[in-house]
Design an enzyme around this catalytic site. Structure first.
Site, short mmCIF file in Angstrom:
data_model
loop_
_atom_site.label_atom_id
_atom_site.label_comp_id
_atom_site.label_asym_id
_atom_site.label_seq_id
_atom_site.Cartn_x
_atom_site.Cartn_y
_atom_site.Cartn_z
N GLU A 102 0.57 -1.34 -0.08
CA GLU A 102 -0.19 -0.07 0.22
C GLU A 102 0.98 1.42 0.00
O GLU A 102 1.69 1.39 0.87
CB GLU A 102 -1.00 -0.01 1.33
CG GLU A 102 -1.90 1.21 1.34
CD GLU A 102 -2.79 0.91 2.66
OE1 GLU A 102 -2.30 0.29 3.62
OE2 GLU A 102 -3.61 1.84 2.65
N LYS A 132 -9.70 2.66 -1.52
CA LYS A 132 -10.07 1.98 -0.41
C LYS A 132 -11.30 2.52 0.34
O LYS A 132 -11.49 3.73 0.28
CB LYS A 132 -8.92 2.28 0.68
CG LYS A 132 -8.86 1.50 1.85
CD LYS A 132 -7.32 1.97 2.30
CE LYS A 132 -7.15 1.24 3.96
NZ LYS A 132 -5.79 1.50 4.55
N CYS A 147 -5.63 -3.19 2.46
CA CYS A 147 -5.23 -3.37 3.69
C CYS A 147 -6.42 -3.56 4.51
O CYS A 147 -7.20 -4.84 4.40
CB CYS A 147 -4.71 -2.10 4.13
SG CYS A 147 -3.99 -2.00 5.88
#
Lengths: 257, 257
Positions: A36, A106, A140
């Protein structure tokens, strides 16, 4: 690719990424997954304060050049600014020609710094064909929520690629949650983390590639490392338990989940 | 309680259950969780063919007597026949007076024999207060689907009790999925399996009690065993990651999950 990034030293990070792409391609890999925000380093508040968004298009071009030059598909993660001016954390899948196949922003931001620097997205994970394998992206913290991986699986994902930035002490994420996501959705999950320290955060390393039976195909230690795995081929055995066929989405909806 | 049942030998199974309840109570336990269909044995087709539903009320009464006599709460699992004549697999939580606090009917049937013998239920898991702990029930295959445990957690469950009948070879269920369910929902999961062989099926044993941090508080071997765990008290530390607070149900609904 598990590696330590230098915060806001884009040239150093791109050079590390280029070297890893070269080694991976030479070893026969067809795709390189990177952590990331690796090209800029994991430092939400500093990125928001010091990174000039005008620099992003040329950085994306440099990353496309890495893929093209090394003839390897690439997943990288960068900040992106929406037309409304909101900063998001994104991931992008390029093919070996440097052409974009898929992007994702995200949905679950982690912790106060990410939430101060970025805005969470709301679009679900897309799925594209990558060399015959239906492939999806999450980032993540997203993958820790079973709802996200389920959405990718229901859309047909066989391979889920997850850039991450996971701190020390969270070993249960790769060792338990990632294995569970692979097993309960009958897909392969690759989870690529930072190692070492960036902007005061000590990263776990511990990247993994989990198979559809919940086993680990590869697991990294604490330091920089390239992890390799080969996907099950089209002749692979069907999963022993067909969770996707046996789930009851109408019933779950009636529960108001 | 992890144990081997004798198929359709209700007296022997109730005696084993009574002995376990006595031992558990003497050891200070306030609740005994027993495996799926333990009082009648795990044998779906034989149960359907040979068990007289008219015998169930007195069997339930005998199990209430076990709880009352030993002054211990009890979770048992039995077939039940709905008013429409459909056979379901159910679980029941009794308090230490033998009074029913909660019942649940299995939503995800596993494999052709269960599906031939039983009809899947559709109601979500209920949550009740058991001695100050918000407690829920699921059965076996149900818990392998993240949607079911999420529903219990969203309804406030802190403790999830799961009678099961898991065959050899499925070690990843207790070792990966149960730990993931506990961690991703910040709750305690107790998962009680059969051991040994019943009606030709070799059971794994391997019962576990998983903590809200994804760690195992207790894990059984292959044979009969009583596993003990003490729940975190009201002064326990808050979870490090608040998955329930950080999930985005409206977003998931927009994805059509």
């Amino acid at each position: 690719m598990q590696a330590n990034a230098a915060v806001l030293d884009v040239d150093a990070n791109c050079a590390a990424l280029d070297a890893a792409a070269g080694r991976a391609a030479a070893a026969g890999a067809r795709l390189l997954l990177t952590p990331e925000l690796f090209p800029v380093g994991y430092a939400p508040l500093r990125l928001r304060a010091e990174l000039d968004p005008a620099a992003l298009p040329s950085l994306r071009q440099a990353l496309a050049d890495v893929a093209r030059r090394n003839r390897i598909a690439l997943v990288y993660s960068l900040p992106a600014v929406t037309p409304a001016g909101e900063w998001q954390i994104t991931a992008t899948l390029l093919d070996q020609n440097g052409d974009e196949l898929l992007s994702y922003a995200k949905v679950h931001l982690f912790g106060p710094e990410e939430r101060q620097a970025f805005v969470p997205a709301a679009a679900g994970p897309g799925v594209v064909d990558f060399q015959g394998v239906r492939t999806s992206l999450l980032i993540c913290y997203d993958v820790e929520f079973p709802e996200t991986v389920r959405a990718a699986a229901v859309r047909g994902a066989e391979l889920l690629l997850v850039p991450t930035a996971l701190a020390e002490g969270f070993d249960a994420v790769p060792q338990v949650l990632i294995r569970a996501r692979a097993l309960e959705n009958n897909l392969t999950v690759a989870y690529a983390n930072h190692s070492g320290t960036e902007e005061g955060c000590d990263f776990l390393g511990g990247s993994v590639i989990a198979a559809p039976d919940g086993g680990l195909m590869a697991a990294a230690g604490a330091g920089g490392e390239l992890l390799y795995a080969e996907l099950p081929g089209p002749g692979a055995a069907a999963p022993e338990v067909s969770y996707l066929a046996d789930r009851r989405p109408d019933v779950y909806r009636s529960w108001g989940n």
